[in-house]
Design a protein around this motif. Structure first.
Motif, PDB file in Angstrom:
ATOM      1  N   ILE A 293     -18.265  28.025  39.589  1.00 37.49           N
ATOM      2  CA  ILE A 293     -19.517  28.347  38.894  1.00 37.49           C
ATOM      3  C   ILE A 293     -19.431  27.809  37.475  1.00 37.49           C
ATOM      4  CG2 ILE A 293     -20.964  30.228  37.990  1.00 37.49           C
ATOM      5  CD1 ILE A 293     -19.996  31.953  40.304  1.00 37.49           C
ATOM      6  N   ARG A 294     -20.484  27.131  37.037  1.00 38.99           N
ATOM      7  CA  ARG A 294     -20.614  26.751  35.622  1.00 38.99           C
ATOM      8  C   ARG A 294     -21.533  27.788  34.998  1.00 38.99           C
ATOM      9  NH1 ARG A 294     -21.646  20.381  36.435  1.00 38.99           N
ATOM     10  NH2 ARG A 294     -19.592  19.879  37.231  1.00 38.99           N
ATOM     11  N   LYS A 295     -20.931  28.775  34.344  1.00 34.92           N
ATOM     12  CA  LYS A 295     -21.669  29.896  33.751  1.00 34.92           C
ATOM     13  C   LYS A 295     -22.702  29.402  32.744  1.00 34.92           C
ATOM     14  CE  LYS A 295     -20.416  34.022  34.870  1.00 34.92           C
ATOM     15  NZ  LYS A 295     -21.324  34.768  35.721  1.00 34.92           N
ATOM     16  N   ASP A 296     -23.891  29.977  32.801  1.00 35.34           N
ATOM     17  CA  ASP A 296     -24.973  29.727  31.833  1.00 35.34           C
ATOM     18  C   ASP A 296     -25.385  28.260  31.707  1.00 35.34           C
ATOM     19  OD1 ASP A 296     -25.145  32.502  31.164  1.00 35.34           O
ATOM     20  OD2 ASP A 296     -23.377  32.254  29.884  1.00 35.34           O
ATOM     21  N   PHE A 297     -25.111  27.456  32.724  1.00 35.23           N
ATOM     22  CA  PHE A 297     -25.444  26.033  32.668  1.00 35.23           C
ATOM     23  C   PHE A 297     -26.923  25.801  32.369  1.00 35.23           C
ATOM     24  CE2 PHE A 297     -26.981  22.078  34.479  1.00 35.23           C
ATOM     25  CZ  PHE A 297     -26.078  21.160  33.978  1.00 35.23           C
TER      26      PHE A 297
ATOM     27  N   THR B  73     -29.228  27.957  31.188  1.00 35.10           N
ATOM     28  CA  THR B  73     -29.710  28.552  29.940  1.00 35.10           C
ATOM     29  C   THR B  73     -29.190  27.769  28.737  1.00 35.10           C
ATOM     30  OG1 THR B  73     -27.930  30.188  30.063  1.00 35.10           O
ATOM     31  CG2 THR B  73     -30.093  30.871  30.854  1.00 35.10           C
ATOM     32  N   ASP B  74     -28.004  27.158  28.851  1.00 33.66           N
ATOM     33  CA  ASP B  74     -27.424  26.398  27.734  1.00 33.66           C
ATOM     34  C   ASP B  74     -27.945  24.968  27.649  1.00 33.66           C
ATOM     35  OD1 ASP B  74     -25.898  28.617  27.131  1.00 33.66           O
ATOM     36  OD2 ASP B  74     -24.018  27.800  27.936  1.00 33.66           O
ATOM     37  N   ASN B  75     -28.369  24.383  28.778  1.00 35.67           N
ATOM     38  CA  ASN B  75     -28.700  22.955  28.805  1.00 35.67           C
ATOM     39  C   ASN B  75     -30.180  22.620  28.897  1.00 35.67           C
ATOM     40  OD1 ASN B  75     -26.042  21.433  28.819  1.00 35.67           O
ATOM     41  ND2 ASN B  75     -25.684  23.001  30.361  1.00 35.67           N
ATOM     42  N   TYR B  76     -31.034  23.630  28.955  1.00 36.08           N
ATOM     43  CA  TYR B  76     -32.473  23.386  29.010  1.00 36.08           C
ATOM     44  C   TYR B  76     -33.139  24.171  27.886  1.00 36.08           C
ATOM     45  CZ  TYR B  76     -31.711  21.087  33.451  1.00 36.08           C
ATOM     46  OH  TYR B  76     -31.282  20.211  34.423  1.00 36.08           O
ATOM     47  N   PRO B  77     -34.142  23.577  27.253  1.00 30.75           N
ATOM     48  CA  PRO B  77     -34.766  24.216  26.084  1.00 30.75           C
ATOM     49  C   PRO B  77     -35.706  25.374  26.432  1.00 30.75           C
ATOM     50  CG  PRO B  77     -35.861  22.145  26.566  1.00 30.75           C
ATOM     51  CD  PRO B  77     -34.689  22.245  27.513  1.00 30.75           C
ATOM     52  N   PHE B  78     -35.906  25.620  27.715  1.00 32.80           N
ATOM     53  CA  PHE B  78     -36.845  26.662  28.137  1.00 32.80           C
ATOM     54  C   PHE B  78     -36.303  27.299  29.413  1.00 32.80           C
ATOM     55  CE2 PHE B  78     -38.095  22.426  29.527  1.00 32.80           C
ATOM     56  CZ  PHE B  78     -38.076  22.550  30.904  1.00 32.80           C
TER      57      PHE B  78
ATOM     58  N   ARG C   3     -29.694  30.506  35.906  1.00 33.62           N
ATOM     59  CA  ARG C   3     -28.681  30.687  34.856  1.00 33.62           C
ATOM     60  C   ARG C   3     -27.442  29.834  35.124  1.00 33.62           C
ATOM     61  NH1 ARG C   3     -30.111  34.405  31.410  1.00 33.62           N
ATOM     62  NH2 ARG C   3     -31.505  36.063  32.003  1.00 33.62           N
ATOM     63  N   ASP C   4     -26.761  30.148  36.226  1.00 37.65           N
ATOM     64  CA  ASP C   4     -25.487  29.500  36.522  1.00 37.65           C
ATOM     65  C   ASP C   4     -25.655  28.378  37.535  1.00 37.65           C
ATOM     66  OD1 ASP C   4     -24.370  31.532  34.946  1.00 37.65           O
ATOM     67  OD2 ASP C   4     -23.983  32.797  36.690  1.00 37.65           O
ATOM     68  N   MET C   5     -24.759  27.388  37.436  1.00 37.26           N
ATOM     69  CA  MET C   5     -24.723  26.319  38.434  1.00 37.26           C
ATOM     70  C   MET C   5     -23.606  26.648  39.422  1.00 37.26           C
ATOM     71  SD  MET C   5     -24.018  22.222  38.114  1.00 37.26           S
ATOM     72  CE  MET C   5     -25.608  21.806  37.417  1.00 37.26           C
ATOM     73  N   ILE C   6     -23.935  26.615  40.703  1.00 36.68           N
ATOM     74  CA  ILE C   6     -22.954  26.803  41.766  1.00 36.68           C
ATOM     75  C   ILE C   6     -22.414  25.418  42.134  1.00 36.68           C
ATOM     76  CG2 ILE C   6     -22.540  27.656  44.113  1.00 36.68           C
ATOM     77  CD1 ILE C   6     -23.397  29.857  42.105  1.00 36.68           C
ATOM     78  N   ILE C   7     -21.087  25.265  42.103  1.00 37.57           N
ATOM     79  CA  ILE C   7     -20.449  24.006  42.468  1.00 37.57           C
ATOM     80  C   ILE C   7     -19.948  24.124  43.903  1.00 37.57           C
ATOM     81  CG2 ILE C   7     -18.630  22.336  41.900  1.00 37.57           C
ATOM     82  CD1 ILE C   7     -20.749  22.819  39.654  1.00 37.57           C
ATOM     83  N   LEU C   8     -20.340  23.143  44.711  1.00 36.64           N
ATOM     84  CA  LEU C   8     -19.892  23.095  46.103  1.00 36.64           C
ATOM     85  C   LEU C   8     -19.168  21.772  46.325  1.00 36.64           C
ATOM     86  CD1 LEU C   8     -23.222  24.156  46.216  1.00 36.64           C
ATOM     87  CD2 LEU C   8     -22.228  25.018  48.305  1.00 36.64           C
ATOM     88  N   SER C   9     -18.210  21.774  47.222  1.00 36.90           N
ATOM     89  CA  SER C   9     -17.517  20.520  47.509  1.00 36.90           C
ATOM     90  C   SER C   9     -17.268  20.370  49.004  1.00 36.90           C
ATOM     91  CB  SER C   9     -16.217  20.403  46.716  1.00 36.90           C
ATOM     92  OG  SER C   9     -15.228  21.241  47.253  1.00 36.90           O
TER      93      SER C   9
END
Length: 155
Positions: free
Chosen positions: A123-127, A129-134, A144-150
């Motif tokens: 998980i990339r926490k707060d991805f 909310t941190d990377n978009y202006p709205f 909020r968070d990005m789920i990383i799958l592989s």
């Protein structure tokens, strides 16, 4: 599906933002990664119906940065065709891992990736909310968070 043509976008070709924006919220966000990606289009003979942007994270890992299918072609197996192509391209480039990130609120996307052999890896926490202006909402919930799958291609 017949007459589908899969092509890599040639350097200097216009970036298909109209397709990429189906999977990402802003042109600014797309521009953060698109110039370092190989971009592929799927065409039905009349129009481009899907796009996929692949980024080499290392010598062994390829990341799907963007994958989108136009609405009229969704739920017809096009996404799975693109997944197959991504796996082929990764293997051709000696990659053993294919990764993708999606929103924690993207329940349908997560199921799609899992159906195609991906497993949750992080998980990339707060991805979002941190990377978009709205604030961005999906399925009635704020992303909020990005789920990383592989997907391990060495198996």
């Amino acid at each position: 599906m017949k007459n589908l043509v899969f092509n890599k976008l040639e350097p200097g070709t216009n970036i298909p933002y109209e397709l990429l924006l189906l999977a990402d919220e802003t042109v600014e966000a797309i521009n953060q990664y698109i110039f370092d990606c190989a971009v592929y289009l799927l065409n039905d003979g009349l129009q481009n119906i899907a796009v996929m942007a692949l980024h080499p994270n290392s010598n062994t890992e390829l990341e799907i940065k963007n994958i989108a299918v136009i609405e009229s072609y969704r739920s017809q197996g096009i996404g799975s065709i693109l997944m197959g192509k991504a796996k082929e391209i990764a293997k051709e480039n000696s990659c053993t891992i294919l990764t993708v990130g999606t929103s924690d609120t993207g329940f349908q996307q997560i199921r799609f990736y899992e159906k195609n052999g991906f497993v949750k890896k992080g998980i990339r926490k707060d991805f979002f909310t941190d990377n978009y202006p709205f604030p961005i909402y999906e399925n009635g919930l704020q992303m909020r968070d990005m789920i990383i799958l592989s997907h391990d291609l060495s198996e």
